[in-house]
Design an enzyme around this catalytic site. Structure first.
Site, PDB file in Angstrom:
ATOM      1  N   CYS A 167     -22.964 -40.085  -1.881  1.00 33.11           N
ATOM      2  CA  CYS A 167     -23.166 -40.042  -0.428  1.00 33.11           C
ATOM      3  C   CYS A 167     -24.443 -40.747   0.002  1.00 33.11           C
ATOM      4  CB  CYS A 167     -23.155 -38.604   0.079  1.00 33.11           C
ATOM      5  SG  CYS A 167     -24.413 -37.540  -0.659  1.00 33.11           S
TER       6      CYS A 167
ATOM      7  N   GLU B 183     -23.666 -31.568   5.197  1.00 31.05           N
ATOM      8  CA  GLU B 183     -24.218 -32.667   4.399  1.00 31.05           C
ATOM      9  C   GLU B 183     -23.141 -33.743   4.341  1.00 31.05           C
ATOM     10  OE1 GLU B 183     -27.189 -32.704   3.683  1.00 31.05           O
ATOM     11  OE2 GLU B 183     -27.840 -30.618   3.693  1.00 31.05           O
TER      12      GLU B 183
END
Length: 475
Positions: A252, A218
């Site tokens: 993110c 991720e």
């Protein structure tokens, strides 16, 4: 605060072997998985204030409301989502064998893989550690967690929390910096999940490769917001502000830059400046504004603005005079800034910003805007704003990203039935909900043959009826 001693690198392999041996001896069944998740939920709720204090301590300051939204709400919802669906997720799933293999039958059995390694980051240090842990436990695995060294108070909290919930041969926590992280990545896990930067993700994948360890990465990237010409600027500005300055941009999937039709660029800039003033006042006493995690990240962000100044770019810094520079640096308060029309060679367009700087770029046509998005690596998230369904469909079909929220930001992350993950440099694989359960499972195909089957006839010599049957089947 008592600083936790690093886990000796020599102990890492032994801990993984202990977890694996315990899992092999007694693989968690439905009753144990459910009991583990319930206990995790209950203890996590009890220790919420402790978690809040740990996060605020590590950041220097982060709003408790942001902790409630991003850490508590998301984690508890993930646990509740798994508990409500666990029995269904665990059931074998029917699969067709096709008419050629009749009367056989088949199924797909989700089986636990063993020991899952989790390398979690500092920006949402509880959520991004516990959400994948929930999926791994729901899938029937044991877990070895390595939290970020940049949030040592949270690492201590996680170790104590998990020790209260799980026996040490079911969930373990490793503590340490890059050396421990590198050795951790090289362990022969049955699955390894890493959340963090693309650069470190490459190193994790390389470390896992000799063991052929399956990895889920991720990562991040430059997530764009694209405002179509028909969408109201004030509403777009409000929603982009939420997706950019939550956690001071240390997200993110946060908005990394904005594309807006050229005629309304300055209108958007003015609307964003109003949003900042409404949300944070004069930023003299920023109770609701998160600090940058450490001095190194602060210096990195400062270098981006220094580069923009050197290039003569227009920069809007509404809080530039809110406090002396030395005070802001000491407290790691990095005021929001807008950089107008940076070129692709500017540092703010060369790197994921991961902070409160927002580039604003204008476009003449939608095709031009799409081309600018496609000129960069595929991002972890994309945020198109528009009321024309044909334009939104064009954006969705002509770009590719890890996930999309239309006419808002960030929210797809909290929808537990949606897979969360990137593509290429923004990530590999997906987690959340059933997708996380499946990621940490072996979806085992099982074919059941009947006592009498047509396949018994298919054998040499291939003549006569057998020859005719094979040719018929192969049509």
């Amino acid at each position: 605060m008592d600083i936790l001693a690093d886990t000796p690198i020599a102990d890492l392999a032994a801990t993984r072997e202990r977890l694996r041996a315990a899992w092999q001896a007694r693989k968690p069944d439905y009753t144990q998985r459910r009991a583990d998740l319930i206990r995790l939920r209950d203890v996590f709720r009890e220790r919420g204030p402790e978690m809040d204090a740990a996060i605020r301590g590590d950041f220097g300051h982060r709003s408790s409301h942001e902790n409630l939204l991003s850490e508590v709400m998301i984690t508890q919802a993930e646990i509740d989502h798994a508990l409500a669906r666990l029995r269904r997720w665990m059931r074998p799933r029917g699969a067709s064998v096709g008419w050629r293999f009749w009367p056989a039958r088949a199924e797909i059995r989700p089986e636990p893989v063993g020991v899952v390694g989790i390398l979690s980051p500092w920006n949402y240090p509880v959520n991004l550690a516990l959400v994948p842990l929930v999926s791994a436990i729901a899938a029937g695995n044991h877990v070895y967690l390595k939290p970020s060294e940049h949030t040592p108070r949270v690492a201590r909290f996680l170790r104590e929390l998990l020790a209260e919930v799980f026996p040490e041969d079911r969930v373990a926590v490793a503590i340490g910096g890059p050396e421990v992280g590198a050795a951790f990545s090289a362990l022969p896990f049955d699955h390894l999940l890493f959340t963090g930067s693309t650069a470190v993700g490459r190193k994790v994948m390389a470390a896992a490769a000799p063991n052929l360890t399956p990895v889920t990465l991720e990562l991040g990237g430059k997530a764009p917001a694209l405002i179509c010409a028909d969408y109201p600027i004030e509403q777009a500005a409000a929603r982009i502000a939420s997706g950019k300055w939550f956690n001071a941009g240390q997200t993110c999937i946060g908005v990394d830059y904005v594309l807006v039709d050229a005629a309304r660029r300055d209108e958007l800039v003015a609307a964003l400046l109003r949003q900042l003033q409404q949300r944070y006042g004069d930023l003299v006493e920023p109770r609701d504004y998160t600090r940058i995690i450490n001095a190194s990240q602060y210096a990195r962000l400062s270098s981006y603005l220094d580069d923009a100044r050197t290039r003569g770019l227009r920069i809007e810094e509404p809080f530039a005079d809110s406090a002396p520079r030395e005070q802001r640096e000491a407290e790691r308060i990095f005021p929001p800034a807008l950089v107008i029309e940076p070129g692709m060679d500017a540092l703010v367009m060369q790197h994921e910003i991961f902070g409160p700087i927002l580039p604003i770029l204008s476009y003449r046509t939608l095709d031009e805007a799409i081309a600018r998005i496609n000129a960069l690596d595929r991002p972890l998230a994309l945020y198109p704003f528009g009321h024309d369904s044909a334009q939104i469909e064009k954006i969705l079909t002509q770009t590719l990203s890890g996930g999309v929220t239309v006419n808002d930001t960030l929210l797809h992350f909290g929808a537990h039935d949606l897979p969360f993950g990137g593509i290429g440099p923004s990530g590999i694989g997906a987690i959340h909900g059933r997708n996380g359960f499946d990621t940490f499972s072996k979806l085992l195909p099982v074919f059941y043959q009947r006592s009498k089957a047509g396949s018994d006839m298919i054998k040499p010599p291939y003549r006569g009826r057998i020859d005719a049957m094979i040719r018929w089947l192969a049509k």
